[in-house]
Design a protein around this motif. Structure first.
Motif, PDB file in Angstrom:
ATOM      1  N   MET A   1       2.721  11.758  22.066  1.00  0.00           N
ATOM      2  CA  MET A   1       3.682  12.637  21.412  1.00  0.00           C
ATOM      3  C   MET A   1       2.668  13.271  20.055  1.00  0.00           C
ATOM      4  SD  MET A   1       7.237  11.506  19.459  1.00  0.00           S
ATOM      5  CE  MET A   1       7.030  10.063  19.593  1.00  0.00           C
ATOM      6  N   SER A   2       2.923  14.515  20.088  1.00  0.00           N
ATOM      7  CA  SER A   2       2.248  15.269  18.900  1.00  0.00           C
ATOM      8  C   SER A   2       3.008  14.975  17.709  1.00  0.00           C
ATOM      9  CB  SER A   2       2.085  16.554  18.979  1.00  0.00           C
ATOM     10  OG  SER A   2       3.255  17.379  19.108  1.00  0.00           O
ATOM     11  N   ALA A   3       2.423  15.306  16.573  1.00  0.00           N
ATOM     12  CA  ALA A   3       3.139  14.846  15.191  1.00  0.00           C
ATOM     13  C   ALA A   3       3.959  16.079  14.986  1.00  0.00           C
ATOM     14  CB  ALA A   3       1.994  15.021  13.913  1.00  0.00           C
ATOM     15  N   GLU A   4       4.045  17.348  15.573  1.00  0.00           N
ATOM     16  CA  GLU A   4       4.899  18.127  15.354  1.00  0.00           C
ATOM     17  C   GLU A   4       6.368  17.933  16.260  1.00  0.00           C
ATOM     18  OE1 GLU A   4       1.685  19.370  16.807  1.00  0.00           O
ATOM     19  OE2 GLU A   4       1.091  19.166  15.063  1.00  0.00           O
ATOM     20  N   ALA A   5       6.151  17.161  17.144  1.00  0.00           N
ATOM     21  CA  ALA A   5       7.317  16.710  17.970  1.00  0.00           C
ATOM     22  C   ALA A   5       8.363  15.612  17.419  1.00  0.00           C
ATOM     23  CB  ALA A   5       6.877  16.344  19.314  1.00  0.00           C
ATOM     24  N   PHE A   6       7.797  14.903  16.312  1.00  0.00           N
ATOM     25  CA  PHE A   6       8.257  14.021  15.591  1.00  0.00           C
ATOM     26  C   PHE A   6       8.867  14.373  14.362  1.00  0.00           C
ATOM     27  CE2 PHE A   6       8.301   9.688  13.373  1.00  0.00           C
ATOM     28  CZ  PHE A   6       9.144   9.159  14.195  1.00  0.00           C
ATOM     29  N   ARG A   7      10.045  13.952  14.034  1.00  0.00           N
ATOM     30  CA  ARG A   7      10.465  14.148  12.770  1.00  0.00           C
ATOM     31  C   ARG A   7      11.287  12.996  12.106  1.00  0.00           C
ATOM     32  NH1 ARG A   7      14.968  18.833  13.231  1.00  0.00           N
ATOM     33  NH2 ARG A   7      13.092  20.171  13.410  1.00  0.00           N
ATOM     34  N   VAL A   8      11.210  13.136  10.919  1.00  0.00           N
ATOM     35  CA  VAL A   8      12.131  12.062   9.857  1.00  0.00           C
ATOM     36  C   VAL A   8      13.014  13.046   9.187  1.00  0.00           C
ATOM     37  CG1 VAL A   8      11.921  10.001   8.293  1.00  0.00           C
ATOM     38  CG2 VAL A   8      10.082  10.426  10.140  1.00  0.00           C
ATOM     39  N   HIS A   9      14.201  12.294   8.920  1.00  0.00           N
ATOM     40  CA  HIS A   9      15.176  12.960   8.192  1.00  0.00           C
ATOM     41  C   HIS A   9      15.823  11.566   7.232  1.00  0.00           C
ATOM     42  CE1 HIS A   9      18.500  15.550   6.748  1.00  0.00           C
ATOM     43  NE2 HIS A   9      19.154  14.548   7.115  1.00  0.00           N
ATOM     44  N   GLN A  10      16.090  11.865   5.963  1.00  0.00           N
ATOM     45  CA  GLN A  10      16.769  10.957   5.246  1.00  0.00           C
ATOM     46  C   GLN A  10      17.803  11.683   4.451  1.00  0.00           C
ATOM     47  OE1 GLN A  10      14.594   8.503   1.873  1.00  0.00           O
ATOM     48  NE2 GLN A  10      14.972   7.010   3.623  1.00  0.00           N
ATOM     49  N   VAL A  33      23.096  12.008  11.002  1.00  0.00           N
ATOM     50  CA  VAL A  33      22.457  12.206  12.357  1.00  0.00           C
ATOM     51  C   VAL A  33      22.334  13.683  12.887  1.00  0.00           C
ATOM     52  CG1 VAL A  33      22.229  11.495  14.744  1.00  0.00           C
ATOM     53  CG2 VAL A  33      22.527   9.831  12.904  1.00  0.00           C
ATOM     54  N   ARG A  34      23.499  14.205  13.074  1.00  0.00           N
ATOM     55  CA  ARG A  34      24.161  15.678  13.408  1.00  0.00           C
ATOM     56  C   ARG A  34      23.175  16.560  12.671  1.00  0.00           C
ATOM     57  NH1 ARG A  34      28.919  16.207  12.191  1.00  0.00           N
ATOM     58  NH2 ARG A  34      28.503  17.160  10.134  1.00  0.00           N
ATOM     59  N   ASP A  35      23.198  16.398  11.305  1.00  0.00           N
ATOM     60  CA  ASP A  35      22.336  17.370  10.519  1.00  0.00           C
ATOM     61  C   ASP A  35      20.768  17.384  10.654  1.00  0.00           C
ATOM     62  OD1 ASP A  35      24.666  18.146   9.522  1.00  0.00           O
ATOM     63  OD2 ASP A  35      24.958  17.238   7.822  1.00  0.00           O
ATOM     64  N   SER A  36      20.326  16.068  10.912  1.00  0.00           N
ATOM     65  CA  SER A  36      18.975  15.989  11.175  1.00  0.00           C
ATOM     66  C   SER A  36      18.274  16.741  11.894  1.00  0.00           C
ATOM     67  CB  SER A  36      18.617  14.431  11.381  1.00  0.00           C
ATOM     68  OG  SER A  36      19.077  13.973  12.580  1.00  0.00           O
ATOM     69  N   GLY A  37      19.178  17.101  13.222  1.00  0.00           N
ATOM     70  CA  GLY A  37      18.564  17.810  14.113  1.00  0.00           C
ATOM     71  C   GLY A  37      17.527  17.029  15.275  1.00  0.00           C
ATOM     72  N   ILE A  38      17.834  15.838  15.142  1.00  0.00           N
ATOM     73  CA  ILE A  38      17.011  14.857  15.694  1.00  0.00           C
ATOM     74  C   ILE A  38      17.778  14.462  17.213  1.00  0.00           C
ATOM     75  CG2 ILE A  38      16.020  12.745  16.135  1.00  0.00           C
ATOM     76  CD1 ILE A  38      15.115  12.914  13.363  1.00  0.00           C
ATOM     77  N   GLN A 142      14.903   9.228  12.766  1.00  0.00           N
ATOM     78  CA  GLN A 142      13.896   9.409  13.007  1.00  0.00           C
ATOM     79  C   GLN A 142      13.650   9.656  14.760  1.00  0.00           C
ATOM     80  OE1 GLN A 142      10.840   6.671  11.940  1.00  0.00           O
ATOM     81  NE2 GLN A 142      12.213   4.892  12.519  1.00  0.00           N
ATOM     82  N   GLY A 143      12.885  10.651  14.876  1.00  0.00           N
ATOM     83  CA  GLY A 143      12.682  10.654  16.482  1.00  0.00           C
ATOM     84  C   GLY A 143      12.139  12.243  16.930  1.00  0.00           C
ATOM     85  N   ILE A 144      12.659  12.716  18.173  1.00  0.00           N
ATOM     86  CA  ILE A 144      12.320  13.832  18.640  1.00  0.00           C
ATOM     87  C   ILE A 144      13.620  14.898  18.380  1.00  0.00           C
ATOM     88  CG2 ILE A 144      11.845  15.179  20.771  1.00  0.00           C
ATOM     89  CD1 ILE A 144      10.781  12.318  21.685  1.00  0.00           C
ATOM     90  N   PRO A 145      13.116  16.121  17.737  1.00  0.00           N
ATOM     91  CA  PRO A 145      14.031  17.026  17.564  1.00  0.00           C
ATOM     92  C   PRO A 145      14.872  17.678  18.558  1.00  0.00           C
ATOM     93  CG  PRO A 145      11.999  17.897  16.729  1.00  0.00           C
ATOM     94  CD  PRO A 145      11.964  16.506  17.354  1.00  0.00           C
ATOM     95  N   ARG A 146      15.706  18.302  18.642  1.00  0.00           N
ATOM     96  CA  ARG A 146      16.363  19.130  19.643  1.00  0.00           C
ATOM     97  C   ARG A 146      15.669  20.165  20.014  1.00  0.00           C
ATOM     98  NH1 ARG A 146      21.242  17.541  16.688  1.00  0.00           N
ATOM     99  NH2 ARG A 146      21.090  19.285  15.273  1.00  0.00           N
ATOM    100  N   ALA A 147      15.860  20.463  21.259  1.00  0.00           N
ATOM    101  CA  ALA A 147      14.949  21.910  21.664  1.00  0.00           C
ATOM    102  C   ALA A 147      15.310  23.014  21.150  1.00  0.00           C
ATOM    103  CB  ALA A 147      14.591  21.676  23.075  1.00  0.00           C
TER     104      ALA A 147
END
Length: 147
Positions: A1-10, A33-38, A142-147
């Motif tokens: 998984m590339s760094a661009e494909a992983f997101r962290v939102h707090q 969670v919804r607002d995180s886009g993950i 944290q995780g993979i964002p929506r496409a």
């Protein structure tokens, strides 16, 4: 998984409790969670206090949470002569014990952009003090964002 494909939102939010008992925070956590886009990942919920806790429990029958409260009253009763720490009253040390027996952090899987809770599960802040308090909750997704 590339760094661009992983997101962290707090994000954080505060809840003012009514005193001892549970308050449903599922909606607030799901909003973060919804607002995180993950879309797929993990949601970590952390309570920044030592006299309250977090719990995942049944959301359909409130008697479950009432019974949990009665159980905690049995194992950590207010004013027990065993307690030395009572700086803030007879419910001070029992509240600390209750938060240790329970927990101040939860991790829930995220799937399809929301917490992957079971049908009858809810996320609750469990106030262990007799009187209401303002409680701060930090949610990290944290995780993979929506496409």
């Amino acid at each position: 998984m590339s760094a661009e494909a992983f997101r962290v939102h707090q994000a954080s939010f505060a809840i003012t409790t009514r005193g001892r008992g549970t308050q449903d925070i599922t909606r607030e956590v799901q909003a973060v969670v919804r607002d995180s886009g993950i879309a797929t990942g993990l949601c970590h919920v952390f309570l920044r206090h030592t006299s309250a806790g977090l719990v995942i429990t049944e959301n359909a029958d409130p008697r479950v949470r009432e019974d949990l409260e009665r159980f905690m009253a049995r194992i950590a009763p207010d004013g027990d002569p065993l307690w030395h720490h009572d700086d803030e009253g007879p419910d001070d040390m029992p509240a600390h014990i209750r938060s240790v027996v329970g927990d101040v952090a939860l991790t829930v899987p995220v799937g399809e952009g929301r917490c992957a809770l079971g049908t009858w599960q809810g996320l609750y802040l469990w106030e262990h003090r007799r009187h209401g308090h303002r409680r701060e909750i930090v949610v990290t997704v944290q995780g993979i964002p929506r496409a």
